[in-house]
Design an enzyme around this catalytic site. Structure first.
Site, PDB file in Angstrom:
ATOM      1  N   THR B 141       0.849  -1.180   0.000  1.00  0.00           N
ATOM      2  CA  THR B 141       0.000   0.000   0.000  1.00  0.00           C
ATOM      3  C   THR B 141       0.885   1.230   0.000  1.00  0.00           C
ATOM      4  O   THR B 141       1.961   1.228   0.594  1.00  0.00           O
ATOM      5  CB  THR B 141      -0.924   0.022   1.231  1.00  0.00           C
ATOM      6  OG1 THR B 141      -1.559   1.300   1.304  1.00  0.00           O
ATOM      7  CG2 THR B 141      -0.156  -0.207   2.531  1.00  0.00           C
ATOM      8  N   GLU B 288      -4.531  -2.461   5.119  1.00  0.00           N
ATOM      9  CA  GLU B 288      -3.967  -3.046   6.337  1.00  0.00           C
ATOM     10  C   GLU B 288      -4.930  -4.013   7.028  1.00  0.00           C
ATOM     11  O   GLU B 288      -4.541  -4.719   7.951  1.00  0.00           O
ATOM     12  CB  GLU B 288      -3.609  -1.921   7.331  1.00  0.00           C
ATOM     13  CG  GLU B 288      -2.374  -1.111   6.976  1.00  0.00           C
ATOM     14  CD  GLU B 288      -2.639   0.016   5.974  1.00  0.00           C
ATOM     15  OE1 GLU B 288      -3.739   0.047   5.383  1.00  0.00           O
ATOM     16  OE2 GLU B 288      -1.753   0.860   5.782  1.00  0.00           O
ATOM     17  N   LYS B 398      -6.594  10.898  -1.528  1.00  0.00           N
ATOM     18  CA  LYS B 398      -7.128   9.692  -2.136  1.00  0.00           C
ATOM     19  C   LYS B 398      -7.925  10.078  -3.359  1.00  0.00           C
ATOM     20  O   LYS B 398      -8.948  10.756  -3.264  1.00  0.00           O
ATOM     21  CB  LYS B 398      -7.996   8.926  -1.154  1.00  0.00           C
ATOM     22  CG  LYS B 398      -8.125   7.473  -1.562  1.00  0.00           C
ATOM     23  CD  LYS B 398      -8.524   6.605  -0.415  1.00  0.00           C
ATOM     24  CE  LYS B 398      -8.376   5.141  -0.755  1.00  0.00           C
ATOM     25  NZ  LYS B 398      -8.959   4.318   0.306  1.00  0.00           N
ATOM     26  N   TRP B 403      -4.072   6.154  -3.636  1.00  0.00           N
ATOM     27  CA  TRP B 403      -3.427   7.106  -2.745  1.00  0.00           C
ATOM     28  C   TRP B 403      -2.417   7.960  -3.512  1.00  0.00           C
ATOM     29  O   TRP B 403      -1.688   7.453  -4.351  1.00  0.00           O
ATOM     30  CB  TRP B 403      -2.668   6.387  -1.637  1.00  0.00           C
ATOM     31  CG  TRP B 403      -3.527   5.586  -0.718  1.00  0.00           C
ATOM     32  CD1 TRP B 403      -3.706   4.238  -0.735  1.00  0.00           C
ATOM     33  CD2 TRP B 403      -4.316   6.075   0.365  1.00  0.00           C
ATOM     34  NE1 TRP B 403      -4.556   3.862   0.273  1.00  0.00           N
ATOM     35  CE2 TRP B 403      -4.947   4.978   0.972  1.00  0.00           C
ATOM     36  CE3 TRP B 403      -4.555   7.351   0.886  1.00  0.00           C
ATOM     37  CZ2 TRP B 403      -5.792   5.101   2.060  1.00  0.00           C
ATOM     38  CZ3 TRP B 403      -5.398   7.468   1.979  1.00  0.00           C
ATOM     39  CH2 TRP B 403      -6.006   6.358   2.551  1.00  0.00           C
TER      40      TRP B 403
END
Lengths: 504, 504
Positions: B141, B288, B398, B403
């Site tokens: 990520t 996550e 975002k 992101w």
């Protein structure tokens, strides 16, 4: 309210010296109190022993002592039972009485009255985190041999069973599935395999739950109507007793979905239920397996089948829940052909099987030989993976959802004057699934004197003494010259079962 | 067929020296092959690294090296990308090419062609048992700081998330829930948080799954119609792009249920979708967290509310899935009042959070301070327990579900001749959710020379060099005399965000 009462009960238990690992015996009918005990006792790391009050008094005593319960919480209906055995319960330090009728006198040896005890306790702030493998519940089965055997389940096991069962009932469910709109009432006692785990499912989903207390089928029909119950579960004989109530035609049962397990759901009983609009389907599991293993959901392509064909699949035990591995193996240990013909024993692996029989090493090794749990049930498998149970390996009789151990009964019959030998078998019974039949050989000179009445009177003494459950009394006896034996010199029960198949 | 191909793929992987613990990188569009890789790679105890091909080429290279992938399986569309980086991938021993177009030439450095490799392999007899804590997947990520961070999940975690998510979608689901009759198509890429875990759910349930390949919204609308898709999930911008297609009015979308997550589902977009008959609802999770944490299901009592009020709840992230604990805490660490006013950070505990960032101890400690996963999302809570996200603690933007790291962008802008200081913030955008705005202070003498075109041209070099994702290019710049600072001397982004709120 439920959450608050759980926190208060946990507070009361804490005051009562209950610590993580303490065994708490519970003798109670289906109630909101039982539900809060499910969560408060296990939620503080203690172990709830669900005592089966239907066992013979001697067996109830045995299980409480074997479990080493330190607290005994019991309903007022069981005051006489507890009164009788309390001095023989060395581990029990506190007796908590649940009163439905506030006017009854409280025996002097009772330490607390449940409702006062709970209401006056300071609630714990929250249930504590604990090791997921902490023991949560313990209960006893009389399944396969005489002495009750303890099965036990951890927090993790109950959680996984609840998640998996939820999916089988909702996403994979037949009749539109069961979901957040349903209203639940158990009709398998909460001391029997956690009422098949459904109170956990219903609480996870946050749906309304209705608890019927001690089963009274007239009141149960009233509850279904009044509370608009849409989801229950029971053994076939209870379904039959409900269908036979005179009030049945005054209640609209078209929204009622019922899982039927414990013994085979016959197509005729299922048809009778469906004629009243009840949406019945089968399920399968054992006390040893927490208990649910399979549910008889229809796969989408079956939903266009005609009613009769659907019914044949809906009345089977069904197919595996998520995370359940079932194989049916023949005597060579090979999986049987999926042809509905070849038979084999059902072996199971799933994260929620009991790891052992409590404090019984030899029996535990037998249960788990080769790393699979041996169910003792003999089944076939069809091309869609649905199992169908055809027989039992072990020598037990299942009547009205309760086990009768033939060896136990034979032992007692042999103590009757004039009995030389006795073999007890289960024979099919319309209402109870099976009933015991005693085949008796008289001693020389007694051939003309022994009668069913004499045997019954003899056995009734054991029932009165709490050594035998009332339901185990044979309905009838056959008096024979010889009981056929196997090569190994044991009663040839297979032959007897064939001979007396239509005796009922 | 799927099961057979999984067993064959496991056989092929075994031939390819893949062992338990081997890291296998995958660069692929949504396909049946990706699904079989989900199960075959993890099912043999190896680890599937889901490479995000949307990252800048430099970042893709970084992640494969950081993950230490030994095998790289990639779609033909990524031949140029892999060609360019293959000599900088010291751990990769084998390159496996997935061809959609059989006529394209196979580069000499490719070891195997996926389909041939799979078809010619001997299937393994069965997937092996393994420790439930075995690592199953790894992905990266770019959420909160510049360098991609690895998140990883075990067999156990994916299993638990799948079970819990199944219940939230079916038993607790709105619009009648999702069940065995649904037909599934992902519209969040399978490399992004396991397509929100839904391919696992769909496979557990045994429902039909349709994979759209590289997203083409015209073709996707065609697939929805042709395959009668009833269930998908996507970020708001994808929903918007589908709604904006000219073909939209030729397709009947009344059976299509869509979970919208990744960024806030606006009520206007939700209304627009509902006007076409699409049944939209929100969800929330992070890379996550495996990722799903909440779903915006309606509770039964909300189902009688009028449409507009329902929509307000359906567009929220919703409430916790089973086994998910969420608390929203203020700066003092106290849970906020459930009044939809007081704000706090969302903290999470659930069995399926990543235990750490892969090989990043300091960042992992920050993520997990006080034993709760810190999401960085700021939310309020209502009286029914539904969360509503209002802001983000951390300095990221975002855009279209992806992101953009403002600090990264600022660093690159600072390298442009004449730039003295730069602050990048996200500003609301109708289509993309947010877009970056660069606020730039020129060096003395450059005040009149810097333009948006110059900055854009400067940044494009980094895009071409594979150091910056194309979507991160700011749409516009503001040139200012001074960038306001906080007491600590950092850019006062709160002030900037307020000032430029309506700049878009």
């Amino acid at each position: 309210d439920l959450h608050q009462r759980i926190l208060k009960l946990a507070g009361a238990l804490l005051n009562g010296q209950v610590k993580p690992g303490t065994h708490v015996g519970v003798i109670e009918w289906d109630s909101h109190r039982y539900l809060e005990m499910y969560f408060a006792i296990a939620g503080m790391g203690a172990v709830m022993h669900c005592v089966n009050p239907g066992l013979a008094a001697e067996a109830v005593l045995y299980t409480i002592n074997h479990a080493e319960d330190e607290i005994l919480i019991f309903h007022q209906d069981f005051i006489p039972l507890v009164e009788k055995m309390r001095l023989s319960l060395p581990t029990v330090k506190r007796f908590i009485l649940i009163k439905d009728d506030l006017s009854i006198p409280v025996p002097s040896w009772v330490n607390e009255e449940y409702e006062e005890w709970l209401v006056s306790a300071a609630p714990v702030l929250d249930l504590q985190d604990m090791d997921e493998n902490s023991l949560a519940t313990l209960s006893y089965t009389t399944g396969t041999t005489g002495k009750p055997k303890g099965v036990f389940f951890s927090q993790r096991q109950i959680t996984l069973q609840t998640l998996s069962d939820s999916i089988a009932l909702s996403a994979l469910g037949s009749y539109g599935g069961i979901n957040k709109h349903d209203i639940y009432m158990p009709l398998t006692p909460m001391y029997h395999g956690h009422a098949w785990g459904m109170p956990y499912v219903a609480t996870l989903w946050g749906i309304k739950q209705v608890f019927p207390g001690k089963y009274n089928y007239q009141r149960i029909l009233g509850l279904i109507q009044k509370e608009h119950i849409t989801f229950s579960h029971c053994v076939p004989v209870i379904l039959k007793m409900i269908l036979d109530r005179p009030e049945i035609n005054t209640v609209d049962l078209r929204d009622w979905k019922v899982i039927v397990g414990g013994s085979t759901l016959s197509e005729s009983l299922a048809s009778e239920a469906r004629a009243k609009g009840i949406k019945v389907f089968g399920g399968y599991g054992l006390s040893e397996t927490c208990p649910v293993l399979t549910i008889a959901n229809l796969k989408p392509f079956m939903e266009t089948w005609e009613d009769e064909k659907q019914l044949s699949w809906l009345t089977r035990p069904g197919f595996s829940l998520p995370l359940v591995y079932i194989k049916v193996v023949n005597e060579d240990g090979q999986e049987v052909k999926a042809d509905l013909k070849e038979t084999g024993e059902i072996l199971v692996r799933t994260p929620w099987c009991t790891p052992a029989y409590y404090k019984e090493n030899v029996l535990s090794d037998e249960l788990w030989s080769d790393g699979w749990l041996h169910t003792g049930d003999v089944a076939t498998v069809d091309a869609y993976g649905y199992i169908k149970i055809v027989d039992r390996l072990k020598d037990v009789i299942k009547s009205g959802g309760e086990w009768i151990v033939s060896l136990e009964l034979e032992k007692l019959i042999l103590q009757c004057d004039g009995v030389a030998d006795a073999a007890v078998i289960g024979i099919p019974h319309e209402k109870w699934g099976e009933r015991p039949l005693a085949i008796i050989k008289a001693r020389p000179g007694y051939e003309d004197n022994l009668t069913h009445e004499i045997i019954k009177a003899h056995l009734k003494k054991y029932v009165e003494a709490g050594l035998l459950a009332a339901w185990a009394l044979p309905d009838s006896c056959e008096f024979v010259k010889e009981i056929p034996l196997t090569g190994a010199g044991k009663h040839n029960k297979k032959l007897l079962r064939e001979k007396y198949l239509f005796r009922a």
